[in-house]
Design a protein around this motif. Structure first.
Motif, mmCIF file in Angstrom:
data_model
loop_
_atom_site.group_PDB
_atom_site.id
_atom_site.type_symbol
_atom_site.label_atom_id
_atom_site.label_comp_id
_atom_site.label_asym_id
_atom_site.label_seq_id
_atom_site.Cartn_x
_atom_site.Cartn_y
_atom_site.Cartn_z
ATOM 1 N N ARG A 173 1.050 -1.315 0.033
ATOM 2 C CA ARG A 173 0.046 0.079 0.037
ATOM 3 C C ARG A 173 0.800 1.209 -0.066
ATOM 4 N N ILE A 174 1.873 1.149 0.608
ATOM 5 C CA ILE A 174 2.760 2.322 0.971
ATOM 6 C C ILE A 174 3.356 3.112 -0.177
ATOM 7 N N GLY A 175 3.256 4.410 -0.362
ATOM 8 C CA GLY A 175 3.990 5.197 -1.499
ATOM 9 C C GLY A 175 5.505 5.102 -1.323
ATOM 10 N N LEU A 176 6.177 5.164 -2.532
ATOM 11 C CA LEU A 176 7.525 4.732 -2.610
ATOM 12 C C LEU A 176 8.070 5.859 -3.219
ATOM 13 N N GLY A 177 9.124 6.742 -2.509
ATOM 14 C CA GLY A 177 9.239 8.061 -3.353
ATOM 15 C C GLY A 177 10.986 8.155 -3.025
ATOM 16 N N THR A 178 11.819 8.993 -3.895
ATOM 17 C CA THR A 178 12.915 9.551 -3.879
ATOM 18 C C THR A 178 13.028 10.896 -3.631
ATOM 19 N N CYS A 179 13.869 11.209 -2.273
ATOM 20 C CA CYS A 179 13.964 12.489 -1.663
ATOM 21 C C CYS A 179 15.437 12.791 -1.390
ATOM 22 N N VAL A 180 16.254 13.061 -2.627
ATOM 23 C CA VAL A 180 15.922 13.177 -3.735
ATOM 24 C C VAL A 180 17.145 12.366 -4.410
ATOM 25 N N ILE A 181 17.040 12.053 -5.872
ATOM 26 C CA ILE A 181 18.103 11.747 -6.574
ATOM 27 C C ILE A 181 18.572 12.793 -7.549
ATOM 28 N N ASN A 182 19.832 12.686 -7.967
ATOM 29 C CA ASN A 182 20.381 13.745 -8.815
ATOM 30 C C ASN A 182 20.079 13.438 -10.293
ATOM 31 N N LEU A 183 19.357 14.184 -10.661
ATOM 32 C CA LEU A 183 18.777 13.863 -11.992
ATOM 33 C C LEU A 183 19.916 14.214 -13.370
ATOM 34 N N PRO A 184 21.054 15.110 -13.184
ATOM 35 C CA PRO A 184 21.914 15.224 -14.159
ATOM 36 C C PRO A 184 22.813 14.122 -14.298
ATOM 37 N N TRP A 185 22.770 13.250 -13.261
ATOM 38 C CA TRP A 185 23.918 11.962 -13.318
ATOM 39 C C TRP A 185 23.364 10.944 -14.296
ATOM 40 N N TYR A 186 22.055 10.830 -14.571
ATOM 41 C CA TYR A 186 21.285 9.754 -15.230
ATOM 42 C C TYR A 186 21.111 10.137 -16.713
ATOM 43 N N ARG A 187 21.122 9.068 -17.500
ATOM 44 C CA ARG A 187 20.396 9.462 -18.965
ATOM 45 C C ARG A 187 19.012 8.990 -18.759
ATOM 46 N N PRO A 188 18.364 10.087 -19.440
ATOM 47 C CA PRO A 188 16.791 10.043 -19.432
ATOM 48 C C PRO A 188 16.108 8.843 -19.620
ATOM 49 N N VAL A 189 16.261 8.286 -20.866
ATOM 50 C CA VAL A 189 15.588 7.472 -21.106
ATOM 51 C C VAL A 189 15.912 5.966 -20.419
ATOM 52 N N LEU A 190 17.154 5.654 -19.907
ATOM 53 C CA LEU A 190 17.270 4.629 -18.959
ATOM 54 C C LEU A 190 16.769 4.913 -17.660
#
Length: 304
Positions: A78-95
Motif C-alpha cells: 500500500r505505502i508510497g515509494l519516493g526519492t527524496c531526492v536523486i540527482n537527475l543530471p547523473w542519469y541518462r533520461p531514457v534509461l
C-alpha cells in the motif's frame, strides 16, 4: 498532512533486514510513504563544500536508492515509494525512465519522484556529468521523462538529449505520470519549482521560512500560468529526539518529544502536504530496534 519515513539504506544499518523490517512496520502503523535519498561518494578532499555544514559520516555507506525502492516495493502493498531526492543530471533520461517506470509498474502505481541537480563536483565528475550545465540538463531531463511517460511514439530533440521516434513502454500505472518534486535551495532552483515541478522538497530551512518560501513559490507558479493549488510542499524532517527540551537555538525537529511534536504540527500549519521523517542521522539510533522504536514514536508524535 501525509507522513513519510526515510528508509535505512544509508549508514551502517543499511541492508536487507533493516529495509524489510522498517518498510513492514511503516506500512503496518499507517505511514503514507517511504523515501530514499542519494549519495555516491564521501570525498576525503571535496572540491565542493557541503552546503549545510559537514557531510555526515553515515554517507560513507549508501545502498542504491532505486534498487532499494524496488526491493521494498516487493515487500509492501500500500505505502508510497519516493526519492527524496536523486540527482537527475547523473542519469541518462531514457534509461532512468525505464527504471522508474519499472518501480511504478511493479508497485501498482506507488512511485513519487523527487529530484535535484546535485551540489558536489566530485559526484558529478564520477557520474560523467558536466557540472556547469547541470541546471539546463536537469530541466531538459524532466521534459524527456514526461514525454516518455505520456506519449507513444516518443520523439525528443533538445540541446542535451535526443530520443529518436520510438515506442517506449510500458507506461507508468499513474496517469498522466508520477508526480515530480524538486529539491531546491538556491533562487534559480526555486524558480524551477514554480515553473516545472509538481512540488517542492524542503530540507534544512526553519519552519517559518519554509512556509514563507512556499507562499512565494505559489505566487510564482500563478504568475507562470500554473495552478498554485496544485503545487505541493514536502518537508524532510531530520528528527533527533532528546530526553529534555533543547534551547531556542535548536535545529528544527530536534529536541524533546513535545518539541518535535510541536514542530510537526507547525509544519502542517504552514501548509505542508507531507513531512518525511528521517532518523538515520540521529546518533542515538544504533540498531534496527532503535529504528523501529523511533518509527513508532514519530508516528505518535505526528498523529497525536
Amino acid at each position: 498532512m501525509r507522513l513519510g519515513f526515510v528508509l535505512p539504506h544509508v549508514g551502517p544499518l543499511a541492508g536487507p533486514e533493516a529495509l524489510t523490517r522498517v518498510a513492514d512496520r511503516a506500512e503496518q502503523v499507517g505511514y503514507d510513504t517511504l523515501w530514499v535519498t542519494e549519495r555516491s561518494l564521501w570525498p576525503l578532499d571535496p572540491r565542493t563544500p557541503y552546503p549545510l555544514g559537514t557531510l555526515a559520516e553515515e554517507y560513507k555507506t549508501v545502498l542504491d536508492p532505486l534498487d532499494s525502492l524496488t526491493f521494498v516495493a516487493a515487500r509492501t502493498s500500500r505505502i508510497g515509494l519516493g526519492t527524496c531526492v536523486i540527482n537527475l543530471p547523473w542519469y541518462r533520461p531514457v534509461l532512468l525512465a525505464r527504471r522508474l517506470t519499472t518501480i511504478d509498474v511493479l508497485s501498482h502505481g506507488r512511485l513519487r519522484l523527487g529530484v535535484g541537480i546535485g551540489w558536489s563536483r566530485d559526484e558529478h565528475d564520477v557520474a560523467g556529468s558536466d557540472f556547469e550545465t547541470r541546471g539546463a540538463r536537469f530541466e531538459e531531463a524532466i521534459a524527456v521523462l514526461r514525454e516518455i511517460w505520456t506519449t507513444d511514439p516518443v520523439e525528443f530533440h533538445g540541446a542535451h538529449y535526443d530520443v529518436p521516434r520510438s515506442f517506449i513502454g510500458p507506461k507508468p500505472v499513474q496517469q498522466p505520470c508520477p508526480p515530480i518534486y524538486v529539491g531546491a535551495f538556491a533562487p534559480a532552483a526555486l524558480e524551477r519549482v514554480a515553473r516545472i515541478a509538481d512540488g517542492w522538497v524542503a530540507a534544512g530551512f526553519p519552519i517559518a521560512q519554509t512556509g514563507e518560501t512556499f507562499a512565494r513559490l505559489r505566487e510564482a507558479a500563478a504568475a507562470a500560468g500554473r495552478d498554485p493549488d496544485a503545487l505541493e510542499l514536502l518537508v524532510r524532517a531530520h528528527v533527533e529526539l532528546h530526553d529534555a527540551p533543547l534551547g531556542d537555538d535548536r535545529a528544527p525537529f530536534a529536541g524533546s518529544p513535545e518539541q518535535v511534536a510541536a514542530d510537526l504540527a507547525a509544519t502542517a500549519a504552514i501548509g505542508a502536504h507531507e513531512s518525511c521523517v528521517d532518523v538515520v542521522f540521529d546518533p542515538t539510533v544504533a540498531s534496527v530496534e532503535d529504528l523501529l522504536e523511533r518509527l513508532d514514536t514519530c508516528y505518535r508524535l505526528a498523529r497525536g
